[in-house]
Design an enzyme around this catalytic site. Structure first.
Site, PDB file in Angstrom:
ATOM      1  N   ASP A 280       0.870  -1.150   0.000  1.00  0.00           N
ATOM      2  CA  ASP A 280       0.000   0.000   0.000  1.00  0.00           C
ATOM      3  C   ASP A 280       0.927   1.226   0.000  1.00  0.00           C
ATOM      4  O   ASP A 280       2.149   1.097   0.121  1.00  0.00           O
ATOM      5  CB  ASP A 280      -0.947  -0.029   1.217  1.00  0.00           C
ATOM      6  CG  ASP A 280      -2.144   0.879   1.001  1.00  0.00           C
ATOM      7  OD1 ASP A 280      -3.186   0.640   1.633  1.00  0.00           O
ATOM      8  OD2 ASP A 280      -2.050   1.805   0.168  1.00  0.00           O
TER       9      ASP A 280
HETATM   10  C1  GLC Z   1      -4.237   4.422  -0.022  1.00  0.00           C
HETATM   11  C2  GLC Z   1      -5.132   3.255   0.319  1.00  0.00           C
HETATM   12  C3  GLC Z   1      -5.186   2.211  -0.763  1.00  0.00           C
HETATM   13  C4  GLC Z   1      -5.008   2.875  -2.109  1.00  0.00           C
HETATM   14  C5  GLC Z   1      -3.584   3.402  -2.159  1.00  0.00           C
HETATM   15  C6  GLC Z   1      -3.281   4.119  -3.480  1.00  0.00           C
HETATM   16  O1  GLC Z   1      -3.581   4.872   1.131  1.00  0.00           O
HETATM   17  O2  GLC Z   1      -4.920   2.582   1.551  1.00  0.00           O
HETATM   18  O3  GLC Z   1      -6.444   1.540  -0.630  1.00  0.00           O
HETATM   19  O4  GLC Z   1      -5.218   1.936  -3.141  1.00  0.00           O
HETATM   20  O5  GLC Z   1      -3.306   4.265  -1.076  1.00  0.00           O
HETATM   21  O6  GLC Z   1      -4.025   5.287  -3.563  1.00  0.00           O
END
Ligand code: GLC
Length: 746
Positions: A280
């Site tokens: 993430d």
């Molecule tokens: C965010 C979220 C995730 C998302 C990623 C990219 O913090 O936790 O669900 O896909 O970053 O934006």
């Protein structure tokens, strides 16, 4: 007979050829991957494992692409810019490996569908499929070929803002919904230009965040992890979800980005998964504040050795992997395995053959049939919680008062995680009602509160006057979109601002009040549920929410939604969910509540069972609950057998009659209970459901099958198997209804 034989022969040959063609294709891809890998330098390999967010095209970005130090971008949205960046990668970098462009498209790109929690309330996987397919066509048209969706975190805690992105508290409902979404995004062939890679997230256990605070620690015994939290992820892996994403949280002290047991033992070795595992945003780097990594170098080592293929905005891999490989702390074999997964994704997407997005003059956004599917999704996502004296559907009205912040909130009605939505395209409730009924019904519109947190009561008298001058009141309440979603957690989930007081004010009119709730989570509306005559819980319904609600309120559509998550009476009941354990002291219906306790009562005079004195043991509304404008009658359940042997199966049949005057859909739910287990089991577990249309006065028979696999659960020896003994099953309209039928596994 001859014809049948020929057809069967043709089918067999076709199937064998088809499979062999598929395996030939995948063998070809593996050969290409290995050939490319053998030409790549260590720097180029590590570059593929690096994902960056869009910062526009500057010299630094061009240089990074040209020297192969980035494999993917997220949040680049212009097709022209995507092609310009892709051209550098394909034509100027040494090996011409294409980039893959990603974006969060959680419940719509331009045409916004209900938030996933709302889509799950439809209990209709086709709603999930349609939303994903529309989003894939719209997003791929600008060059996006990877979305970080579907989110499949099981959530039993409405304080957690991301429950809005989830499919609720049940593993089976979530698994069915997200597999349909994966199919919608990825289409029949991932190489089709309108297909985009899906992403099973957040792997894993993110929804178990302590106290409903985002990113918080979780404590999940492995049996629970496997029985509940991993179920949708395993289904996603088996359904060919192209990518997975690590979660931010730790499980029992190990952050997911560095969790080798999760990412290698289970995902790769048990499930045989060969897609990409991406972090993430910065989740590898966040292992430092977690207290799991001393520094970014150790975070890179731990994440790489735990099987994380790509580092999204963590800068751990690009800054430290080469050094770690040279020191022998991370093997080049590990690097190669990650790069293989990334190259495989790019080959499967067809990016080596067609790296560029076709610039179209007319956009595919907001196509008529897309908007119709979004409206249908919003219709099916609304749950009728109360309908006193059949107030709904409204009919034969001369006038109606329309009140409330969410009656005209085009940006809020689409809900959280809609970066690309255009509120100007939202059809709001007031607009839809005015357009459809304004000619025949006088609409007395007083918004009264401007947004959900508004405490300004100056328009209360006007609102009450409008209610008094109308035959009925439609009161639209809920949440601004910003109050749910990532990092938007609440300790108090009652109605914000003066919304609740305004309901009490409107009740003074003596007119029927229909409460319509547009929110990203279950809200605690026990007081409001007593005051309102009818309640339609619509979640955040997307672009077409208003049009859908107008149809439901005035009877052009019949509510069919069921709650995908338990609605607590008060926040202190959380966690509260239907598939709970029975305890040694279960509470019947007769728990003595706080107002019933005599003053001076003796310590044990009111019983000793498991409940809250001020709330009882039951929620406000249970999982699977939802009313219709018609009524349904369930026959007794007929079993094929009352005893089954291991590896046997049992079928259960039930006839449902539509005993009202509206043709309507019913979500028929199939639950089971294992009465005695090596580990104690939940009082109920959803095993399947069917959403069926039954015409007024007609009946439909439904059949469900239970195999011993369905009865199995993870035992303390980490083996999944069923216990012999007594079981119950139900075929019912809700988790709290139905008559148990007993059978035995011998
Ligand atoms: C965010 C979220 C995730 C998302 C990623 C990219 O913090 O936790 O669900 O896909 O970053 O934006």
């Amino acid at each position: 007979m001859k014809k049948v034989l020929c057809y069967t022969l043709f089918l067999t040959v076709f199937t064998v050829l088809g499979c062999s063609q598929q395996s030939k294709n995948s063998n070809d891809v593996e050969k290409k991957i290995n050939s490319l890998l053998s030409q790549m330098t260590l720097d180029e390999k590590i570059g593929q494992m690096n994902q960056l967010t869009d910062v526009g095209i500057n010299d630094d970005v061009k240089a990074q692409i040209k020297n192969g130090s980035v494999g993917s971008f997220l949040n680049t949205m212009s097709p022209e810019q995507i092609n310009e960046m892709q051209k550098i990668a394909v034509e100027e970098s040494r090996l011409g490996i294409p980039l893959v462009f990603a974006r969060d498209i959680i419940h719509g790109f331009k045409t916004i569908f209900p938030v996933p929690l709302g889509q799950a309330a439809s209990f209709n996987p086709e709603v999930g499929y349609n939303g994903a397919r529309v989003a894939a066509v719209e997003a791929s048209s600008v060059g996006i070929r990877w979305t970080f969706t579907p989110m499949m975190d099981i959530s039993r805690d409405a304080r957690w803002g991301r429950i809005a992105e989830s499919c609720g508290e049940d593993p089976v409902l979530t698994a069915k919904m997200v597999v349909a979404m994966i199919r919608g995004f990825q289409g029949e062939n991932l190489a089709d230009p309108t297909s985009i890679a899906a992403c099973a997230k957040h792997f894993a256990g993110y929804g178990a965040a302590e106290s409903g605070k985002d990113y918080n620690t979780t404590w999940i015994p492995e049996e629970l992890l496997r029985d509940v939290y991993l179920v949708p992820f395993e289904a996603a892996a088996k359904a060919g979800c192209a990518t997975f994403m690590c979660s931010f949280n730790d499980i029992n002290g190990v952050p997911s980005s560095g969790n080798r047991h999760l990412n290698v033992d289970i995902l790769r070795n048990e499930w045989g998964y060969d897609g990409v595992l991406v972090s993430d945003w910065g989740s590898a780097q966040q292992m430092i504040p977690h207290g799991f990594s001393e520094d970014l170098k150790q975070a890179a080592e731990q994440a790489a050795n735990a099987g994380m293929d790509m580092d999204m905005m963590g800068f751990a891999y690009i800054n430290h992997l080469k050094e770690l490989v040279n020191e022998g702390v991370v093997s080049e074999k590990t690097i190669d395995s990650a790069v293989r997964n990334i190259l495989r994704l790019k080959y499967r997407l067809g990016l080596f053959d067609k790296p560029y997005v076709e610039i179209k003059d007319s956009t595919v956004f907001y196509a008529k049939e897309s908007l119709e599917k979004a409206k249908q999704a919003a219709v099916e996502s609304a749950v009728l919680l109360k309908n006193e004296n059949n107030v709904l559907p409204l009919a034969n009205l001369k006038s109606v008062a329309v009140i409330g912040a969410l009656a005209d909130a085009p940006a809020d009605q689409v809900g959280t995680w809609c970066f690309d939505a255009e509120p100007s395209h939202s059809v709001t409730p007031i607009a839809a009602i005015t357009e459809a009924y304004g000619k025949d019904v006088k609409i007395n519109y007083v918004q009264t509160l401007k947004y959900s947190r508004d405490k300004n009561k100056s328009d209360f008298p006007k609102a009450l006057a409008a209610a008094r001058n109308s035959d009925a009141v439609l009161y639209f309440v809920g949440e601004e979109a910003i109050l749910s979603g990532e990092a938007k957690c609440l300790a108090d989930i009652s109605l914000q601002g003066a919304q609740s007081e305004l309901l009490t004010e409107l009740k003074k009119s003596g007119k029927p009040v229909v409460l319509v709730v547009m929110a990203g989570r279950p809200l605690t509306i026990e007081k409001e549920a007593k005051e309102a005559d009818a309640i339609l819980y619509a979640f955040h319904g997307g672009t077409m929410a208003g049009a859908a609600l107008a149809d439901l309120i005035f009877g052009k559509a019949v509510p069919s939604g069921k709650l995908p998550v338990t609605m607590p009476k008060m926040v202190g009941q959380i966690p509260i969910y239907y598939n709970h354990k029975n305890t040694g002291r279960p509470t019947g219906k007769g728990a003595t509540l706080i107002d019933e306790i005599p003053v001076g009562a003796g310590q044990f005079s009111i019983g000793s069972t498991s409940y809250h004195l001020d709330a009882g043991s039951e929620p406000l509304y249970p999982f699977g609950y939802g009313l219709s404008y018609t009524t349904f009658e369930y026959s007794d359940v007929q079993l094929s057998d009352t005893v089954i042997s291991l590896n046997g199966k049992i079928t259960a049949k039930c006839t449902i009659k539509n005993t009202g005057k509206y043709d309507a859909c019913e979500v028929v739910q199939f639950y089971m209970r294992d009465l005695v287990g090596e580990l104690i089991r939940p009082v109920k577990e959803l095993k399947d459901f069917q959403k069926i249309l039954i015409k007024a006065g007609e009946s439909r028979e439904v059949e469900f099958t239970l195999t011993t696999d369905d009865l199995a659960y993870w035992h303390s020896d980490m083996k999944k198997r069923a216990d012999k003994g007594k079981f119950y099953l139900w075929i019912a309209p809700s988790s709290d209804l139905g008559k148990a039928v007993e059978f035995k596994l011998k």
